[in-house]
Design an enzyme around this catalytic site. Structure first.
Site, PDB file in Angstrom:
ATOM      1  N   PRO A   2      44.704 -35.266 -33.942  1.00  0.00           N
ATOM      2  CA  PRO A   2      44.038 -33.971 -33.758  1.00  0.00           C
ATOM      3  C   PRO A   2      42.880 -34.095 -32.774  1.00  0.00           C
ATOM      4  O   PRO A   2      42.237 -35.138 -32.687  1.00  0.00           O
ATOM      5  CB  PRO A   2      43.521 -33.640 -35.166  1.00  0.00           C
ATOM      6  CG  PRO A   2      44.326 -34.482 -36.093  1.00  0.00           C
ATOM      7  CD  PRO A   2      44.676 -35.721 -35.335  1.00  0.00           C
ATOM      8  N   GLU A   3      42.629 -33.032 -32.041  1.00  0.00           N
ATOM      9  CA  GLU A   3      41.532 -33.036 -31.066  1.00  0.00           C
ATOM     10  C   GLU A   3      40.382 -32.187 -31.608  1.00  0.00           C
ATOM     11  O   GLU A   3      40.456 -31.644 -32.705  1.00  0.00           O
ATOM     12  CB  GLU A   3      42.074 -32.564 -29.715  1.00  0.00           C
ATOM     13  CG  GLU A   3      43.205 -33.484 -29.255  1.00  0.00           C
ATOM     14  CD  GLU A   3      43.822 -33.155 -27.912  1.00  0.00           C
ATOM     15  OE1 GLU A   3      43.140 -32.545 -27.064  1.00  0.00           O
ATOM     16  OE2 GLU A   3      44.993 -33.527 -27.701  1.00  0.00           O
ATOM     17  N   LYS A  53      35.866 -36.512 -32.855  1.00  0.00           N
ATOM     18  CA  LYS A  53      36.926 -36.606 -33.861  1.00  0.00           C
ATOM     19  C   LYS A  53      36.427 -37.204 -35.177  1.00  0.00           C
ATOM     20  O   LYS A  53      37.216 -37.480 -36.076  1.00  0.00           O
ATOM     21  CB  LYS A  53      38.097 -37.411 -33.297  1.00  0.00           C
ATOM     22  CG  LYS A  53      38.677 -36.748 -32.036  1.00  0.00           C
ATOM     23  CD  LYS A  53      39.752 -37.574 -31.381  1.00  0.00           C
ATOM     24  CE  LYS A  53      40.170 -36.940 -30.064  1.00  0.00           C
ATOM     25  NZ  LYS A  53      41.223 -37.693 -29.375  1.00  0.00           N
ATOM     26  N   GLN A  70      41.327 -40.888 -37.554  1.00  0.00           N
ATOM     27  CA  GLN A  70      42.202 -41.698 -36.708  1.00  0.00           C
ATOM     28  C   GLN A  70      43.582 -41.043 -36.646  1.00  0.00           C
ATOM     29  O   GLN A  70      43.688 -39.839 -36.466  1.00  0.00           O
ATOM     30  CB  GLN A  70      42.207 -43.142 -37.200  1.00  0.00           C
ATOM     31  CG  GLN A  70      40.821 -43.766 -37.054  1.00  0.00           C
ATOM     32  CD  GLN A  70      40.656 -45.054 -37.800  1.00  0.00           C
ATOM     33  OE1 GLN A  70      41.005 -45.165 -38.957  1.00  0.00           O
ATOM     34  NE2 GLN A  70      40.095 -46.048 -37.153  1.00  0.00           N
ATOM     35  N   ARG A 125      27.920 -44.011 -29.535  1.00  0.00           N
ATOM     36  CA  ARG A 125      28.785 -44.156 -28.371  1.00  0.00           C
ATOM     37  C   ARG A 125      29.323 -42.821 -27.854  1.00  0.00           C
ATOM     38  O   ARG A 125      29.565 -42.668 -26.668  1.00  0.00           O
ATOM     39  CB  ARG A 125      29.948 -45.084 -28.749  1.00  0.00           C
ATOM     40  CG  ARG A 125      30.714 -45.665 -27.591  1.00  0.00           C
ATOM     41  CD  ARG A 125      31.604 -46.811 -28.037  1.00  0.00           C
ATOM     42  NE  ARG A 125      32.638 -46.418 -28.989  1.00  0.00           N
ATOM     43  CZ  ARG A 125      32.710 -46.836 -30.243  1.00  0.00           C
ATOM     44  NH1 ARG A 125      31.804 -47.661 -30.710  1.00  0.00           N
ATOM     45  NH2 ARG A 125      33.683 -46.447 -31.037  1.00  0.00           N
ATOM     46  N   ASN A 169      44.513 -35.409 -25.517  1.00  0.00           N
ATOM     47  CA  ASN A 169      45.566 -35.305 -24.508  1.00  0.00           C
ATOM     48  C   ASN A 169      45.971 -33.876 -24.177  1.00  0.00           C
ATOM     49  O   ASN A 169      46.129 -33.523 -23.011  1.00  0.00           O
ATOM     50  CB  ASN A 169      46.795 -36.114 -24.926  1.00  0.00           C
ATOM     51  CG  ASN A 169      47.731 -36.333 -23.753  1.00  0.00           C
ATOM     52  OD1 ASN A 169      47.288 -36.587 -22.635  1.00  0.00           O
ATOM     53  ND2 ASN A 169      49.020 -36.203 -23.990  1.00  0.00           N
ATOM     54  N   ARG A 253      49.439 -42.161 -21.916  1.00  0.00           N
ATOM     55  CA  ARG A 253      49.708 -40.958 -22.713  1.00  0.00           C
ATOM     56  C   ARG A 253      50.604 -40.017 -21.918  1.00  0.00           C
ATOM     57  O   ARG A 253      50.529 -39.971 -20.687  1.00  0.00           O
ATOM     58  CB  ARG A 253      48.393 -40.238 -23.058  1.00  0.00           C
ATOM     59  CG  ARG A 253      47.349 -41.082 -23.759  1.00  0.00           C
ATOM     60  CD  ARG A 253      47.740 -41.410 -25.192  1.00  0.00           C
ATOM     61  NE  ARG A 253      47.854 -40.223 -26.009  1.00  0.00           N
ATOM     62  CZ  ARG A 253      46.809 -39.577 -26.557  1.00  0.00           C
ATOM     63  NH1 ARG A 253      45.575 -40.018 -26.337  1.00  0.00           N
ATOM     64  NH2 ARG A 253      46.995 -38.516 -27.299  1.00  0.00           N
TER      65      ARG A 253
END
Length: 263
Positions: A2-3, A53, A70, A125, A169, A253
């Site tokens: 999932p985005e 995410k 994840q 990060r 993606n 991808r």
């Protein structure tokens, strides 16, 4: 995976179910989290935050549950007392009088203090979240042109959570189609107009997907504005120029693009 829009919608569903309600039962699968169970009973969830995410469930005693789904993790909302039939492994249960939220299959789960929240490696990060309403196209443009990112090809950059959190993606594919660019471009080579268009699209398309209930497994959302223009549409004509949409691989991808109007 999932985005950002799907993660934010999941957070909305969790908030709607239990936000502000006293927790009547708390259960964690991992031994290192067991000691927090009793600390959280009687507390309540104040809000659920997304960082790309990752999902942050904030409690009224100052603790925060960090979880990253994840590939396999999934949250479910059920009526309290209901036990879903599933082969997934339960990791977290947060129960209130009427609703319970359940996290299955995820392995990246931690409890953080306010101090740890500011030093957590993943949270340190990740870049700004594309769904953060305070993030502007001007800031995105600054990031695009910064020494860290200006020489990176978009094929990889638009998947890098350190650049902008929440992209993935399908968003990468749709954003590049929207601005008529292929994935081998770099920010340093774009014209001012192209940079401006890209900075806006990097925010507009994820926000449109979120606002119109963008589900990655639906091609079209009934009554909504967001739909895939190229993602999973290889072999079909491009609605902008009529050329046939192609599929290739970029940064390991699947990548969908129109050779007629993406250059």
């Amino acid at each position: 995976m999932p985005e950002g829009p799907e993660i934010r919608r999941a957070a909305d569903n969790l908030e709607a179910a239990i936000k502000g309600k006293p927790l009547t039962d708390v259960w964690f699968a991992f031994p290192q989290l067991k000691s927090y169970q009793s600390q959280l009973i009687g507390q309540h969830v104040t809000h659920v935050e997304t960082r790309g995410k990752a999902l942050l469930t904030h409690f009224s005693n100052g603790l925060t549950l960090y979880s990253h789904n994840q590939l396999y993790g999934v949250w479910r909302v059920v009526d309290t007392g209901e036990e879903p039939q599933t082969t997934r492994v339960l990791r977290v249960k947060l129960q209130t009088a009427d609703k319970t939220i359940l996290l299955y299959s995820a392995s990246d789960i931690e409890m953080l203090t306010p101090e740890q929240l500011t030093t957590h490696p993943f949270l340190q990060r990740v870049g700004p979240d594309v769904l953060d309403p305070n993030l502007t196209p001007e800031v995105v443009k600054e990031r695009l042109l910064s020494p860290r990112f200006r020489n990176r090809q978009f094929a990889g950059l638009l998947l890098d959570q350190a650049f902008l959190a929440g992209l993935g993606n399908y968003l990468r594919v749709e954003i590049l189609w929207q601005v008529g660019l292929t994935g081998n471009h770099k920010a340093k080579d774009l014209s001012a107009a192209q940079l401006d268009a890209l900075a806006h699209a990097l925010l507009d398309i994820p926000r449109l997907s979120y606002a119109t209930r963008g589900q990655v497994d639906e091609n079209k959302h009934h009554g909504a504005l967001f739909r895939f223009k190229v993602f999973h549409r290889d072999g079909e004509p491009c609605e902008r120029c009529g050329s046939i949409i192609e599929k290739t691989t970029l940064s390991s991808r699947p990548f969908y693009w129109c050779p007629g109007c993406q250059h």
